[in-house]
Scaffold this motif. Structure first.
Motif, short mmCIF file in Angstrom:
data_model
loop_
_atom_site.label_atom_id
_atom_site.label_comp_id
_atom_site.label_asym_id
_atom_site.label_seq_id
_atom_site.Cartn_x
_atom_site.Cartn_y
_atom_site.Cartn_z
N GLY A 1 75.61 15.11 39.85
CA GLY A 1 76.61 15.50 40.87
C GLY A 1 77.22 16.83 40.45
O GLY A 1 76.88 17.39 39.39
N GLY A 2 78.15 17.33 41.28
CA GLY A 2 78.77 18.61 40.97
C GLY A 2 79.55 18.58 39.66
O GLY A 2 79.55 19.55 38.89
N ALA A 3 80.23 17.44 39.39
CA ALA A 3 81.01 17.33 38.16
C ALA A 3 80.08 17.46 36.95
O ALA A 3 80.41 18.10 35.95
CB ALA A 3 81.74 15.99 38.13
N LEU B 1 77.04 18.90 36.92
CA LEU B 1 76.45 20.25 36.82
C LEU B 1 77.46 21.22 36.20
O LEU B 1 77.08 22.11 35.42
CB LEU B 1 76.00 20.73 38.21
CG LEU B 1 74.77 19.99 38.73
CD1 LEU B 1 74.57 20.24 40.22
CD2 LEU B 1 73.52 20.41 37.96
N ARG C 1 75.49 15.54 48.34
CA ARG C 1 75.00 14.16 48.25
C ARG C 1 75.35 13.44 49.54
O ARG C 1 76.32 13.81 50.23
CB ARG C 1 75.60 13.47 47.04
CG ARG C 1 77.11 13.47 46.99
CD ARG C 1 77.59 13.18 45.56
NE ARG C 1 78.93 13.68 45.34
CZ ARG C 1 80.03 13.01 45.62
NH1 ARG C 1 79.96 11.80 46.15
NH2 ARG C 1 81.22 13.53 45.41
N TRP D 1 82.00 11.05 53.41
CA TRP D 1 83.01 12.13 53.39
C TRP D 1 82.39 13.51 53.24
O TRP D 1 83.06 14.52 53.48
CB TRP D 1 84.13 11.85 52.38
CG TRP D 1 83.90 12.08 50.92
CD1 TRP D 1 83.59 11.14 49.99
CD2 TRP D 1 84.05 13.32 50.18
NE1 TRP D 1 83.50 11.70 48.75
CE2 TRP D 1 83.80 13.04 48.83
CE3 TRP D 1 84.37 14.63 50.54
CZ2 TRP D 1 83.84 14.01 47.84
CZ3 TRP D 1 84.41 15.60 49.55
CH2 TRP D 1 84.15 15.29 48.22
N VAL E 1 70.15 19.00 52.55
CA VAL E 1 69.63 18.94 51.18
C VAL E 1 70.54 18.08 50.32
O VAL E 1 71.76 18.32 50.27
CB VAL E 1 69.53 20.36 50.59
CG1 VAL E 1 68.84 20.31 49.23
CG2 VAL E 1 68.79 21.30 51.54
N GLY F 1 65.91 15.91 50.64
CA GLY F 1 66.19 15.12 49.44
C GLY F 1 66.83 15.97 48.36
O GLY F 1 67.29 17.08 48.63
N PHE F 2 66.82 15.48 47.13
CA PHE F 2 67.45 16.22 46.03
C PHE F 2 66.53 17.35 45.58
O PHE F 2 65.35 17.15 45.35
CB PHE F 2 67.75 15.30 44.83
CG PHE F 2 68.59 16.00 43.78
CD1 PHE F 2 69.97 15.99 43.87
CD2 PHE F 2 67.98 16.71 42.75
CE1 PHE F 2 70.75 16.67 42.92
CE2 PHE F 2 68.75 17.40 41.81
CZ PHE F 2 70.13 17.37 41.91
N ARG F 3 67.07 18.54 45.45
CA ARG F 3 66.28 19.71 45.07
C ARG F 3 66.92 20.40 43.87
O ARG F 3 68.13 20.34 43.67
CB ARG F 3 66.25 20.70 46.24
CG ARG F 3 65.66 20.14 47.51
CD ARG F 3 64.17 20.16 47.52
NE ARG F 3 63.64 21.51 47.44
CZ ARG F 3 62.59 21.96 48.10
NH1 ARG F 3 61.91 21.14 48.91
NH2 ARG F 3 62.16 23.19 47.96
N ILE G 1 68.28 25.21 44.61
CA ILE G 1 69.33 25.46 45.60
C ILE G 1 69.50 26.95 45.95
O ILE G 1 69.57 27.30 47.14
CB ILE G 1 70.67 24.84 45.12
CG1 ILE G 1 70.52 23.33 44.88
CG2 ILE G 1 71.81 25.13 46.10
CD1 ILE G 1 70.05 22.52 46.05
N GLU H 1 87.93 18.48 50.15
CA GLU H 1 86.95 18.69 49.07
C GLU H 1 87.76 19.17 47.85
O GLU H 1 88.48 20.16 47.94
CB GLU H 1 85.97 19.78 49.52
CG GLU H 1 84.92 20.17 48.50
CD GLU H 1 83.83 19.12 48.40
OE1 GLU H 1 83.24 18.79 49.44
OE2 GLU H 1 83.57 18.64 47.27
N GLY I 1 84.22 22.18 45.57
CA GLY I 1 83.08 22.49 46.45
C GLY I 1 82.22 23.60 45.86
O GLY I 1 82.26 24.74 46.30
N ARG I 2 81.43 23.23 44.87
CA ARG I 2 80.53 24.21 44.25
C ARG I 2 79.60 24.83 45.29
O ARG I 2 79.25 26.01 45.21
CB ARG I 2 79.67 23.51 43.17
CG ARG I 2 80.41 23.12 41.92
CD ARG I 2 79.55 22.21 41.04
NE ARG I 2 78.23 22.78 40.76
CZ ARG I 2 77.95 23.51 39.69
NH1 ARG I 2 78.88 23.74 38.78
NH2 ARG I 2 76.74 23.98 39.51
N VAL I 3 79.18 24.00 46.26
CA VAL I 3 78.20 24.49 47.25
C VAL I 3 78.75 25.68 48.05
O VAL I 3 77.99 26.52 48.51
CB VAL I 3 77.72 23.38 48.20
CG1 VAL I 3 76.85 22.37 47.47
CG2 VAL I 3 78.88 22.69 48.91
N GLU J 1 78.21 28.65 45.85
CA GLU J 1 76.77 28.94 45.77
C GLU J 1 76.27 29.64 47.03
O GLU J 1 75.45 30.57 46.96
CB GLU J 1 75.99 27.63 45.50
CG GLU J 1 76.24 27.09 44.09
CD GLU J 1 75.83 25.64 43.90
OE1 GLU J 1 75.77 25.21 42.74
OE2 GLU J 1 75.61 24.93 44.91
#
Ligand code: UDP
Ligand code: GLC
Length: 394
Positions: A21-23, A25, A218, A222, A243, A274-276, A279, A297, A300-302, A305
């Motif tokens: 997950g983001g935490a 990563l 993911r 939410w 994704v 799916g999971f990639r 990114i 959020e 929100g790393r995304v 990115e």
């Protein structure tokens, strides 16, 4: 007494998750930057362990028992879970004695670390990455977490001001808190080439000239995948990349999104990948990045990115996101759970490509300067110094 710098301290990071997950990563980058001084203890096995080991980080796994099944939106944990927590705390305490500080990267890890720190007489730092508010968490969980932090955390590092404010609103002591925004490793973004868009689109079977919106996250109610689908229904011909995976067991919710795309007659233009682990390239291949969380959020790393990929980002105006995007300047903000507003924002970007590209360029510059991994690691180091020097002083 001379102050000891964080770079000289031995840190035992603790995380309950084995998935990426983001935490996790973020911790991957953080632990890597601490080099030899860091060890990571995971309370579940999985690809996170492999990723840490691949970066040369020392990593061990000590699986949780019944505590692993405690849901954060439910009431207080069962007696069985508490007994398991005590057993695991003893094991963690044994390991903690070889380190100067315990650094919990998740709420479950903090509960374990709080007990282990008491047993091993080591300070505990909690990297708080969640907004401690309903309905993310149950009321009982929120109160218990904030009070435990007040009595057992030497310091709390929050991933945004929004996260910090929610902690304080839950009764957490403001004096404990240091805000450190996430930073992202620029290396994979720097490795993108002018050919990336064509290559990725070809590999995915996307028309070279399609207008593509991409959402990364993911599967969880939410995170708002349904909002993107409803918005897409208002945007004929636009393709979507969705994704991510159901990292924490939300497989029924994931299946429901596939079903909804079919129901809306959009199966041919909604691509569930799916999971990639590519990114940055996927983001570069899209025209717009959508962040759709319907609850605040935490960070929100995304969002960062998307900016680093040089693409315009439309995100929801809640939680830590407005700390990343300045509305209209470095990205667009829309209300949470508002599919028409999301559709309108995407339409606007499509109709004004020059303005969209200029906004994306400003977003990229801002993200590179403020949300890169070196800034984050330096700030965590300084926060740790401040927290641990205070512990040594009293
Ligand atoms: N991510 C990934 N593969 C995927 C989907 C997401 O590696 O298929 C990454 C994404 O790039 C981001 C992280 O997962 O770095 C999600 O972090 P974020 O802070 O956005 O949300 P979280 O899941 O932590 O709530
Ligand atoms: C959590 C949050 C996310 C944040 C990440 C890294 O998983 O949900 O918003 O970016 O932690 O701190």
């Amino acid at each position: 007494m001379t102050a000891t710098s964080a770079s000289q301290r031995r840190i035992l990071f603790v995380d309950h998750a084995g998935v990426l997950g983001g935490a996790e990563l973020s911790l991957l980058d953080l632990a890597t930057s601490f080099g030899e001084r860091a060890e990571v203890l995971l309370l579940a096995d999985g690809p996170f362990r492999t990723a840490l080991a691949a970066k040369g980080v020392r990593v061990e796994v000590e699986p949780l028992g019944a505590l692993g099944a405690v849901r954060k939106d439910a009431g207080l944990p069962s007696l069985g879970a508490l007994v398991d927590a005590a057993a695991i705390a003893k094991k963690v305490a044994r390991r903690a004695r070889a380190h100067d500080v315990l650094y919990a990267n998740s709420q479950k890890a903090f509960v374990v670390a709080a007990a282990a720190g008491l047993l091993a007489q080591r300070p505990v730092v909690w990297h708080l990455r969640d907004i401690l508010a309903e309905p993310h968490f149950s009321r009982a969980n929120i109160m218990a977490a904030a009070q435990l932090a007040n009595v057992r955390a030497a310091g709390v590092i929050a991933n945004s001001h929004a996260t910090a404010d929610a902690f304080v609103a839950a009764g957490g002591h403001r004096a404990l808190v240091h805000v450190v925004h996430n930073g992202i490793d620029l290396t994979p973004f720097d490795a993108l080439t002018p050919g990336t868009v064509v290559e990725v689109r070809r590999a995915l079977g996307l028309p070279a000239d399609a207008f593509v919106v991409a959402m990364f996250g993911r599967f969880h109610p939410w995170k708002g995948q349904p909002v993107l689908l409803e918005a897409l229904a208002e945007l004929p011909g636009v393709h979507a990349l969705i994704v991510g995976a159901a990292l924490f067991g939300e497989t029924a919710f994931e299946a429901a999104q596939h079903e909804r795309a079919r129901e809306l007659g959009m199966a041919d233009r909604v691509h569930f990948l799916g999971f990639r682990d590519d990114i940055p390239a996927l983001m570069r291949a899209a025209n717009v990045i959508a962040h759709t969380s319907v609850l605040p959020e935490p960070f929100g790393r995304v969002v960062v990115e998307g900016m680093l990929a040089g693409r315009p980002v439309v995100a929801t105006r809640a939680g830590g996101v407005p700390e990343i995007i300045s509305e209209g300047d470095t990205g667009l903000l829309v209300p949470p759970a508002d599919a028409p507003a999301l559709a309108a924002a995407i339409r606007g970007l499509r109709e004004h490509p020059a303005a969209a590209a200029a906004m994306a360029a400003r977003g990229e510059a801002r993200a590179r300067a403020h949300f890169n991994v070196d800034v984050m690691c330096a700030q965590v180091g300084r926060a740790l110094d401040a927290i641990l020097n205070e512990v040594a002083r009293v």
